[in-house]
Design an enzyme around this catalytic site. Structure first.
Site, PDB file in Angstrom:
ATOM      1  N   ASN A  53      -1.560   1.957   5.783  1.00 43.19           N
ATOM      2  CA  ASN A  53      -0.698   0.903   5.222  1.00 43.19           C
ATOM      3  C   ASN A  53      -0.264   0.038   6.402  1.00 43.19           C
ATOM      4  O   ASN A  53       0.399   0.535   7.313  1.00 43.19           O
ATOM      5  CB  ASN A  53       0.515   1.552   4.537  1.00 43.19           C
ATOM      6  CG  ASN A  53       1.609   0.549   4.223  1.00 43.19           C
ATOM      7  OD1 ASN A  53       1.344  -0.633   4.045  1.00 43.19           O
ATOM      8  ND2 ASN A  53       2.843   1.015   4.166  1.00 43.19           N
ATOM      9  N   GLY A  54      -0.658  -1.232   6.392  1.00 40.89           N
ATOM     10  CA  GLY A  54      -0.289  -2.111   7.503  1.00 40.89           C
ATOM     11  C   GLY A  54      -1.441  -3.023   7.855  1.00 40.89           C
ATOM     12  O   GLY A  54      -2.373  -3.191   7.066  1.00 40.89           O
TER      13      GLY A  54
ATOM     14  N   CYS B 228       0.843  -1.189   0.000  1.00 40.70           N
ATOM     15  CA  CYS B 228       0.000   0.000   0.000  1.00 40.70           C
ATOM     16  C   CYS B 228       0.879   1.240   0.000  1.00 40.70           C
ATOM     17  O   CYS B 228       1.912   1.291   0.658  1.00 40.70           O
ATOM     18  CB  CYS B 228      -0.947   0.093   1.197  1.00 40.70           C
ATOM     19  SG  CYS B 228      -2.079  -1.268   1.329  1.00 40.70           S
TER      20      CYS B 228
ATOM     21  N   HIS C 115      16.791 -36.575  -9.210  1.00 40.98           N
ATOM     22  CA  HIS C 115      16.089 -37.035  -8.010  1.00 40.98           C
ATOM     23  C   HIS C 115      14.594 -36.707  -8.062  1.00 40.98           C
ATOM     24  O   HIS C 115      13.932 -36.715  -7.022  1.00 40.98           O
ATOM     25  CB  HIS C 115      16.735 -36.427  -6.760  1.00 40.98           C
ATOM     26  CG  HIS C 115      18.167 -36.849  -6.587  1.00 40.98           C
ATOM     27  ND1 HIS C 115      18.523 -38.112  -6.192  1.00 40.98           N
ATOM     28  CD2 HIS C 115      19.315 -36.176  -6.802  1.00 40.98           C
ATOM     29  CE1 HIS C 115      19.845 -38.200  -6.159  1.00 40.98           C
ATOM     30  NE2 HIS C 115      20.352 -37.036  -6.526  1.00 40.98           N
TER      31      HIS C 115
ATOM     32  N   LYS D 278      11.749 -14.832 -11.778  1.00 39.52           N
ATOM     33  CA  LYS D 278      11.449 -13.721 -12.700  1.00 39.52           C
ATOM     34  C   LYS D 278      10.338 -14.109 -13.665  1.00 39.52           C
ATOM     35  O   LYS D 278       9.413 -13.363 -13.893  1.00 39.52           O
ATOM     36  CB  LYS D 278      12.669 -13.322 -13.528  1.00 39.52           C
ATOM     37  CG  LYS D 278      13.756 -12.523 -12.867  1.00 39.52           C
ATOM     38  CD  LYS D 278      13.395 -11.127 -12.454  1.00 39.52           C
ATOM     39  CE  LYS D 278      12.726 -11.114 -11.111  1.00 39.52           C
ATOM     40  NZ  LYS D 278      13.537 -11.056  -9.936  1.00 39.52           N
TER      41      LYS D 278
ATOM     42  N   GLU E 126      16.605 -17.621  -9.511  1.00 36.96           N
ATOM     43  CA  GLU E 126      16.213 -16.247  -9.823  1.00 36.96           C
ATOM     44  C   GLU E 126      15.538 -16.168 -11.198  1.00 36.96           C
ATOM     45  O   GLU E 126      14.544 -15.470 -11.368  1.00 36.96           O
ATOM     46  CB  GLU E 126      17.459 -15.348  -9.746  1.00 36.96           C
ATOM     47  CG  GLU E 126      17.260 -13.895 -10.127  1.00 36.96           C
ATOM     48  CD  GLU E 126      16.246 -13.148  -9.285  1.00 36.96           C
ATOM     49  OE1 GLU E 126      15.761 -13.683  -8.273  1.00 36.96           O
ATOM     50  OE2 GLU E 126      15.895 -12.020  -9.669  1.00 36.96           O
TER      51      GLU E 126
ATOM     52  N   LYS F 205       5.654  -4.080  -4.624  1.00 33.53           N
ATOM     53  CA  LYS F 205       7.106  -3.923  -4.572  1.00 33.53           C
ATOM     54  C   LYS F 205       7.644  -4.093  -3.151  1.00 33.53           C
ATOM     55  O   LYS F 205       8.641  -4.755  -2.933  1.00 33.53           O
ATOM     56  CB  LYS F 205       7.471  -2.544  -5.127  1.00 33.53           C
ATOM     57  CG  LYS F 205       8.955  -2.296  -5.269  1.00 33.53           C
ATOM     58  CD  LYS F 205       9.539  -3.135  -6.374  1.00 33.53           C
ATOM     59  CE  LYS F 205      11.041  -2.951  -6.504  1.00 33.53           C
ATOM     60  NZ  LYS F 205      11.635  -4.064  -7.261  1.00 33.53           N
TER      61      LYS F 205
ATOM     62  N   GLU G  89       6.809 -14.615 -11.859  1.00 29.33           N
ATOM     63  CA  GLU G  89       6.136 -13.463 -11.267  1.00 29.33           C
ATOM     64  C   GLU G  89       5.611 -12.481 -12.297  1.00 29.33           C
ATOM     65  O   GLU G  89       4.630 -11.798 -12.040  1.00 29.33           O
ATOM     66  CB  GLU G  89       6.997 -12.757 -10.212  1.00 29.33           C
ATOM     67  CG  GLU G  89       8.149 -11.954 -10.725  1.00 29.33           C
ATOM     68  CD  GLU G  89       8.916 -11.246  -9.616  1.00 29.33           C
ATOM     69  OE1 GLU G  89       8.307 -10.771  -8.662  1.00 29.33           O
ATOM     70  OE2 GLU G  89      10.155 -11.176  -9.723  1.00 29.33           O
TER      71      GLU G  89
ATOM     72  N   ARG H 256       3.641  -0.047  -5.039  1.00 33.35           N
ATOM     73  CA  ARG H 256       3.454  -0.641  -3.719  1.00 33.35           C
ATOM     74  C   ARG H 256       2.133  -1.412  -3.601  1.00 33.35           C
ATOM     75  O   ARG H 256       1.882  -2.069  -2.596  1.00 33.35           O
ATOM     76  CB  ARG H 256       3.492   0.441  -2.634  1.00 33.35           C
ATOM     77  CG  ARG H 256       4.791   1.210  -2.593  1.00 33.35           C
ATOM     78  CD  ARG H 256       4.716   2.297  -1.553  1.00 33.35           C
ATOM     79  NE  ARG H 256       4.585   1.748  -0.231  1.00 33.35           N
ATOM     80  CZ  ARG H 256       5.598   1.423   0.565  1.00 33.35           C
ATOM     81  NH1 ARG H 256       6.828   1.614   0.150  1.00 33.35           N
ATOM     82  NH2 ARG H 256       5.390   0.929   1.757  1.00 33.35           N
TER      83      ARG H 256
ATOM     84  N   TRP I 185      -2.825  -2.599  -1.658  1.00 39.73           N
ATOM     85  CA  TRP I 185      -2.528  -4.019  -1.853  1.00 39.73           C
ATOM     86  C   TRP I 185      -3.357  -4.724  -0.788  1.00 39.73           C
ATOM     87  O   TRP I 185      -3.089  -4.571   0.413  1.00 39.73           O
ATOM     88  CB  TRP I 185      -1.038  -4.292  -1.673  1.00 39.73           C
ATOM     89  CG  TRP I 185      -0.663  -5.696  -2.011  1.00 39.73           C
ATOM     90  CD1 TRP I 185      -0.363  -6.180  -3.242  1.00 39.73           C
ATOM     91  CD2 TRP I 185      -0.542  -6.803  -1.110  1.00 39.73           C
ATOM     92  NE1 TRP I 185      -0.070  -7.521  -3.165  1.00 39.73           N
ATOM     93  CE2 TRP I 185      -0.171  -7.931  -1.874  1.00 39.73           C
ATOM     94  CE3 TRP I 185      -0.714  -6.951   0.269  1.00 39.73           C
ATOM     95  CZ2 TRP I 185       0.034  -9.186  -1.307  1.00 39.73           C
ATOM     96  CZ3 TRP I 185      -0.511  -8.202   0.839  1.00 39.73           C
ATOM     97  CH2 TRP I 185      -0.137  -9.303   0.043  1.00 39.73           C
TER      98      TRP I 185
END
Ligand code: M6R
Length: 612
Positions: free
Chosen positions: A100-101, A2, A508, A489, A485, A607, A492, A27, A74
């Protein structure tokens, strides 16, 4: 997550708030809203979707006010819709809040308020908080800031909040605990935001609010008090951020700008630290605890997501160069275990945003048990940079695209410099090897530049695989975290399922997945595991898998086996992740663009992950 903004001054607040929200959209972008005081009452406008959707709602409306608050969400409590969007207005229509929280005890507060006759339209914890404040203010006849203080003393959770009241149209009140908030000091005007990006255009003088501080801006003045009502003397910081750094600069997406900006961001990260001519490394941020690091019995690395992948590479580097055992922990797991930490253990906390809630909580736990925390953070003034004992900033510039790219390579660069310097001081590296690695590190920006030249070829490969449903990424040694990574990428931003694996682990289990429909990206640069990874490629080919190999330039062997090869310049194997990750960033970028995905703001993500 947020983003929050606030303005109080002499200008029209609405355009400033909307511009600020656009800068903070990274955000969270589930919904957006603003509240302003218009002709003695609160006007609240909100909409599910992006700031652009809110702007459409506001089009043609006559909104005029010089005080207001805004929010881009968010979602945590309640699905993303118009009703759950912020701001939330209290039952008597007097107060509006953005938050925000997470208020953890909102359930019991809500039940109590319902029993007192309060009504709720949304599913959010924030609507509970503003009504709780209203209840305290009206029952005890308190000022807004006093009611807020009393309310917050009974609240469990994290918050950065800003409140306006129609009864006091020249006052804006804000508070924070666990979520960031910056106050910008203009001439007769004040700006509030989750980070400095919406503020920098107007002033470079800012105050980072501390946990449990309450800020009151009223009639052109401001004051800050702690939770006990004791006045605080804040430190005013002068920002060095350039506006240009937070704009797209001709690129179609921030992610594109950030991928292609890596030669420069890596160079920025080394500037003033790595002196090739003198063969010296200096890291001013880690001075007092340099000896403690060199003498440590072990290092614990705490991070999440891409930063955790950077930590995995650092594990190999520190163990090899400094001969110190390293453990790399997901901060979210570490904080809920009962980890063994002893006085003097070194914790390296890695975070682009410096606000990741799990990493912050893990740091606090480690500190409480006597660990020394070194922060490797990008965002200047962020919470993690402030709670760390010492640290080194990335100096990579703001990273706006949700998918982390330039922060990853800057993290690797900083961690490498920390390890190299510690190894030299400790005597675990011979001087000629130190000088050789230092020289090699200084060449990385130009090698990344060269790796970026494969862009067109990668775009062609992307075209062929854009409709794949699954991808497997394999790497060994230093390239194993790069495989993780690359997979992160891709998933997402393109929403294609992808898994990263150490190449030797394939047999395996994951080998069962391989058939002619499975693209397998193998990071197979020339290093000490080269022969082994060649065998792994053969194993994939024997099962009809399609191999896209990232190889060192002039490799003559792998191109004969792989279906596609992408060359990167050679470097020392411990530095290879800085170069070998570049094609993987480009592959995910192009596939996402071709699939029509929102590259900079992928669904369900944000983010800064400021909730656990
Ligand atoms: O700001 P941080 O580095 O602490 O963030 C950690 C993760 O949330 C972040 O790396 C995330 O995984 C990125 N979206 C990956 O691209």
């Amino acid at each position: 997550m947020c983003g929050i903004v606030g303005y109080i001054g002499k200008k029209e607040a609405l355009p400033l708030l909307l511009k600020g929200l656009r800068r903070l959209e990274y955000r969270g972008y589930d919904s957006a809203g603003v509240a302003l005081i218009e002709n003695g009452s609160i006007g609240s406008y909100k909409k599910q979707g992006k700031v652009g959707d809110l702007e459409k709602v506001l089009q043609g409306q006559k909104v005029s006010s010089s005080i207001g608050i805004g929010h881009t969400r968010w979602a945590t409590h309640g699905e993303p819709n118009d009703v759950n969007a912020h701001p939330h207005v209290s039952n008597n229509g007097n107060l509006a809040i953005i938050h925000n929280g997470i208020i953890e005890n909102y359930g019991s507060l809500k039940e109590d308020l319902i029993s007192k006759g309060f009504e709720f339209s949304s599913d959010t914890d924030t609507e509970v908080l503003i009504n709780f404040i209203e209840y305290i203010q009206s029952s005890d006849n308190l000022t807004l800031e006093d009611a807020l203080r009393v309310a917050l003393s009974q609240v469990v959770g994290a918050y950065a909040i800003a409140i306006i009241s129609k009864d006091t149209p020249n006052k804006l009140v804000a508070a924070r605990k666990g979520s960031p908030m910056v106050l910008g000091l203009g001439k007769g005007e004040f700006f509030l935001a989750s980070d400095a990006t919406p503020i920098i255009e107007y002033t470079n003088e800012v105050i980072y609010l501390k946990d449990e501080e309450i800020l009151v801006i009223e009639d052109g003045n401001y004051h800050i008090k702690d939770s006990q009502d004791i006045p605080q003397t804040p430190h005013i910081h002068t920002l060095e951020l350039e506006l240009e750094a937070i704009e797209k600069g001709g690129h179609e997406h921030f992610m594109h700008k950030e991928i292609f900006g890596q030669p420069e961001s890596i160079a920025d990260c080394m500037r003033g630290r790595l002196n090739k001519e003198k063969g010296e490394l200096t890291l001013g941020g880690i001075r007092n605890y340099a000896k403690a690091l060199e003498n440590a019995d072990r290092i614990i690395i705490l991070a999440c997501g891409t930063s955790w992948h950077a930590g995995l590479v650092a594990e190999y580097v520190f163990e090899d160069l400094c001969r110190i055992p390293v453990e790399v922990e997901y901060a979210s797991e570490f904080r809920y275990r009962n980890p063994v930490i002893k006085e003097g253990d070194i914790v390296i906390a890695i975070s682009q945003s410096g606000e990741t809630a799990d990493t912050l909580a893990a740091i606090e736990l480690a500190k409480s048990r006597g660990a020394i925390v070194l922060g490797v953070v990008n965002t200047v003034g962020s919470s993690i940079s402030r709670v760390s004992h010492e640290g080194a900033y990335l100096h990579a510039g703001p990273e706006i695209g949700v998918a982390s790219t330039k922060a990853f390579t800057a993290q690797l660069t900083v961690l490498y410099m920390i390890a190299l310097r510690a190894a030299r001081n400790k005597g675990t590296i011979a001087e000629n090897r130190f000088q050789q690695l230092l020289r090699e590190l200084s060449l990385i920006p130009s090698k990344v530049e060269k790796a970026l030249l494969s862009n067109d070829k990668i775009e062609e490969i992307s075209e062929m695989f854009k409709n794949a449903s699954n991808f497997l990424y394999l790497g060994r040694g230093y390239n194993f975290p790069v495989a993780l990574e690359g997979a992160l990428k891709l998933k997402e931003i393109s929403y294609i399922h992808a898994e990263g694996y150490p190449a030797a682990e394939m047999k395996h289990g994951p080998i069962a997945l391989i058939d002619e429909n499975m693209p397998v990206v193998v990071i197979a640069t020339r290093d000490s595991s080269y022969d082994k990874i060649v065998s792994n490629i053969q194993e994939v080919k024997a099962r009809k898998g399609v191999v896209i190999a990232v190889v060192s330039e002039k490799d003559a062997l792998i191109p004969k086996m792989a279906d596609f090869t992408i060359e990167v310049p050679a470097t020392h194997e411990s530095l290879m992740p800085l170069v070998s990750v570049i094609p993987l960033q480009l592959l995910s970028y192009h596939i996402a663009v071709m699939r029509g995905a929102n590259v900079d703001q992928p669904r369900n993500l944000a983010k800064s992950v400021t909730v656990e």
